[in-house]
Design an enzyme around this catalytic site. Structure first.
Site, short mmCIF file in Angstrom:
data_model
loop_
_atom_site.label_atom_id
_atom_site.label_comp_id
_atom_site.label_asym_id
_atom_site.label_seq_id
_atom_site.Cartn_x
_atom_site.Cartn_y
_atom_site.Cartn_z
CE LYS A 747 -4.32 -1.95 1.58
NZ LYS A 747 -5.42 -1.94 2.56
NE ARG A 780 -7.69 -8.94 1.25
CZ ARG A 780 -7.51 -8.05 0.28
NH1 ARG A 780 -6.69 -7.01 0.47
NH2 ARG A 780 -8.18 -8.16 -0.86
#
Length: 801
Positions: A747, A780
């Site tokens: 991210k 995740r």
């Protein structure tokens, strides 16, 4: 000025004044540079239903894409609840700054004998906040009446009077006609007043202004209810000239259907809002404490009915449910018409009377005389609200109904039973008490006195003081917020050894009211056995979730696995590399992503789910569409990963119906809106608070708490620094007593540490190791092998040391 000083300053302002008028509020706004001239306002008056109507209008206009300010009263537990922008409370910093701005003016007016009331000051602060945030529209709930209310300082672009009944007769008049005429003064200059008033009150309003009427018959806008579609929602139909809306409401009852019609009319007066947007907004409206079902077996309802008319509406709602016995917990204010309130309540089997913790609270003994004379119910007196609630629920059978009502103050105290989450904290020589409780002087935790355990919670002021005294008496330490003189929550931090906390809990368990309730919650937090609270649906060990995007536009691997064969091969590779779960996504949630239809999403994911059905690895589906979730589960998916936090009530119903695990994520906008600025007072505590409310909605819909997995939403509505803080403080999420999922893979937060889009594997793996060490239950990721290795290392170190 510290935040606690700002709150104490507002609390110290007078609640009433001997003279009427909006002049004092106008002068206060002038001192703030007349912010009401910069914004459009919608005013909502009425005896009952103002707050619910404001809430529904807020959701409709936000669904239409507007930035919306919302000003309501009273609050449940925090004065900042009264001032919200796009569903979020005004920040502590912003409120403090605004209070500092008005203080010189208030001092001058006080010297002249014209000090503003607390409500006038809060009205001005709310309007100033809305102007600073540049909202498209501000919704203002009127306090009392209309003609002289502080909110009437604005020139509204649209207005409503929801209903009219006898109330505040010392201020508004002795008849409903007089009260109606007073409320009608909120009418806008250029548009008709929207109203749900009927009979004599409507006739009186028509003498003052033109109207658009809303009702079940003989009205300009017709509404009807088609019955409950679940225990928490009912179908509502709203018809106007040339438009038709069908939707579901979680605010139940014929009166709320009328309020929905009023909100719809106001929205259409403000902008060209289409039927689909209205339906979506109404479905998402939720107003705590208004026939709020918070538990089952027995079913428990919180309702802030505080006058005879509201009690009558409550009785009508109760009649729609099947139950054996009806148990009432009742606490009211002393200036209410108790006899009429009791007369309008449904038939009762037992009544437990209590007193809300405010100066205006009626004594249970006073109420006892009324209930004994007006009902045949068995009446008991239990002075403390939480004791009354606990004893009543314990006494009730699974098929009974428990209703807690009489005042929003009573409801707010009772609601603590379901919402209070003591948070485990970490203190050190560098992170002291003032980091956890800025401005505290009541009690001290010094670096050389820090013990192994620190817990932060909130309670009423008197309880906080007693809790502090008890903690010190057994050898621990504590600090209490300097906020005083309010019925609301104040923060307290407790620090001590495990033995000291155990001793404190034993003392609290023998106490009454809030102290006893806090004992139960502290004991839960102190449980050191992770498996006792964070049991996953598939395993007792930490798990790696492999990301499988079958999309053309996902931010990291979009387009690589769009073909079914490629997707299945990738899933098998991840399982071999150590993935314990495969998470399939058919729609990107990256910033700027194009939305896709449910049909497109299903075309992408269903073939993959079906091909993976015979694998041993569980499959979750990353979607926010209820239709997609339902089809995915029927095709073989084991769980749903909803990045919207179950914002859609239909999604909550699907999860409850199929009884599957669900990942409930904290998110502000989905897809992410890069232009949305969110201010957190404390990102971890604010996210925990938001998730607590989302969990209440989930359980209300019938979702089993044991099926919920929490995701704090890394990268969704948070800055890079806030994302890192969430990961650093993962242990605090133990307060929610649910398994914890972290999704940080590749991210943009890693740009903060000089890692561009092509250089994010290493920081992803490093963060995985940190998250695993901090007891994240599911991590995740895209790169399974590398992250699975990091998790194994973290686990080995935890097991050995």
């Amino acid at each position: 000025m510290e935040y606690y000083e700002a709150i104490n300053y507002l609390v110290d302002l007078q609640e009433t004044r001997p003279k009427f008028g909006t002049a004092t509020t106008a002068k206060l706004l002038s001192a703030l540079d007349n912010p009401h001239n910069d914004i459009q306002c919608i005013q909502i008056a009425g005896s009952n239903g103002k707050g619910s109507t404001a809430c529904m209008l807020d959701q409709i206009l936000r669904s239409a894409g507007f930035d919306v300010g919302l000003y309501t009263s009273p609050d449940l537990n925090d004065i900042r609840e009264r001032i919200q922008v796009n569903g979020r409370k005004i920040s502590k910093k912003e409120l403090t700054t605004l209070v500092e701005r008005i203080r010189p003016h208030v001092a001058t007016r006080s010297a002249a004998g014209d000090a503003p009331t607390q409500f006038e000051a809060l009205t001005a602060l709310g309007i100033a906040c809305f102007s600073q945030r540049d909202v498209d529209v501000a919704i203002l709930e009127v306090g009392i009446g209309g003609r002289y209310d502080a909110t009437s300082v604005v020139d509204p672009v649209a207005s409503a009077v929801t209903s009219v009944s006898l109330e505040h007769t010392d201020l508004l008049g002795d008849t409903v006609e007089e009260i109606a005429k007073d409320k009608a003064q909120v009418a806008p200059a250029a548009k008709p007043l929207v109203t749900g008033a009927t009979e004599n009150s409507l006739s009186a309003i028509l003498e003052e202004t033109d109207v658009i009427t809303v009702g079940e018959q003989d009205a300009d806008i017709l509404v009807r209810t088609n019955g409950l579609v679940s225990r928490t929602e009912e179908e509502v139909v709203i018809d106007g000239e040339g438009w038709h809306v069908e939707t579901q409401l979680s605010l139940l009852g014929r009166h709320q259907a009328i309020n929905a019609g009023i909100a719809t009319a106001l929205a259409r007066q403000f902008a060209a809002v289409n039927e689909q947007t209205v339906a979506q907004g109404l479905r998402r409206a939720n107003w705590p404490g208004r026939f709020e079902i918070v538990a089952s077996d027995p079913q428990v309802v919180l309702d802030g009915a505080h006058n005879p008319d509201a009690c009558s509406k409550l009785a009508t709602l109760v009649e729609r449910y099947d139950y054996d016995d009806l148990h009432l917990v009742f606490g009211a204010l002393r200036d209410k018409n108790h006899e009429e309130m009791v007369k309008n309540l449904p038939a009762l089997d037992t009544v437990t009377l209590c007193r809300p913790n405010v100066d205006r609270g009626a004594t249970p003994e006073t109420l006892e005389r009324v209930f004994n004379s007006k009902t045949a119910a068995r009446v008991a007196v239990v002075p403390e609200v939480l004791d009354a609630v606990e004893q009543t629920i314990t006494r009730a059978d699974p098929d009974d109904l428990v209703v807690i009502t009489g005042s929003l103050y009573t409801v707010s105290e009772a609601r603590d039973r379901w919402t209070r989450r003591p948070i485990p904290k970490q203190l050190s020589k560098t992170r002291c008490i003032h980091d956890l409780l800025p401005g505290s002087t009541q009690g001290t935790i010094l670096p050389n006195t820090i013990s192994e355990k620190t817990i932060k919670t909130y309670c009423r002021p008197a309880t906080a003081e007693r809790l502090k005294e008890l903690m010190f008496s057994i050898g621990g330490t504590a600090a209490v917020s300097d906020i005083d003189g309010v019925h609301q929550h104040i923060d307290i931090v407790l620090n001590g050894s495990h033995e000291e906390f155990t001793q404190l809990i034993e003392v609290l368990e023998g106490a009454n009211g809030e102290l006893s309730h806090i004992a139960t919650q502290l004991r839960s937090v102190l449980d050191e056995d992770r498996d006792a609270t964070n049991v996953l649906p598939w395993s007792e060990d930490q798990m790696i979730m492999g990301i499988l995007n079958v999309t053309p536009d996902s931010f990291h691997d979009g387009g690589e696995y769009a073909r079914v064969e490629d997707a299945v091969s990738r899933a098998d590779q991840m399982a071999t590399a150590g993935a314990d779960i495969i998470d399939i996504g058919g729609e990107s949630t990256r910033p700027g992503a194009d939305p896709v239809s449910a049909e497109q999403e299903l075309d992408r994911i269903i073939p993959v789910i079906e091909r993976l059905a015979d694998r041993d690895v569980p499959v979750t589906v990353d979607t926010l569409k209820p239709a997609v979730a339902k089809a995915a589960i029927e095709a073989g998916a084991d769980a749903i990963n909803d990045v919207s936090g179950l914002a859609d009530p239909d999604m909550r119903r699907v999860i409850a119906e199929y009884d599957v695990p669900v990942v409930l994520m904290h998110s502000i906008d989905t897809p992410v809106n890069p232009d949305r600025s969110v201010t957190y007072d404390d990102v971890v505590e604010d996210v925990i608070t938001d998730l607590t409310e989302q969990m209440i909605l989930a359980e209300r819909a019938g979702i089993d708490r044991e099926q919920i997995i929490i995701d704090p939403g890394i990268g969704f509505g948070k800055s890079a620094a806030e994302n890192f803080e969430l990961i650093a403080r993962l242990a605090e999420f133990r307060a929610l007593e649910c398994p914890l999922l972290i999704g940080h893979s590749h991210k943009s937060m890693f740009t903060h540490v000089s890692c561009g889009p092509d250089d994010r594997l290493a920081p992803t793996v490093a963060t995985t190791a940190l998250a695993a060490e901090r007891h994240a239950d599911i991590i995740r990721v895209h790169d399974v092998a590398e992250n699975a290795a990091a998790m194994r290392v973290a686990k080995a170190m935890a097991d050995r040391w």
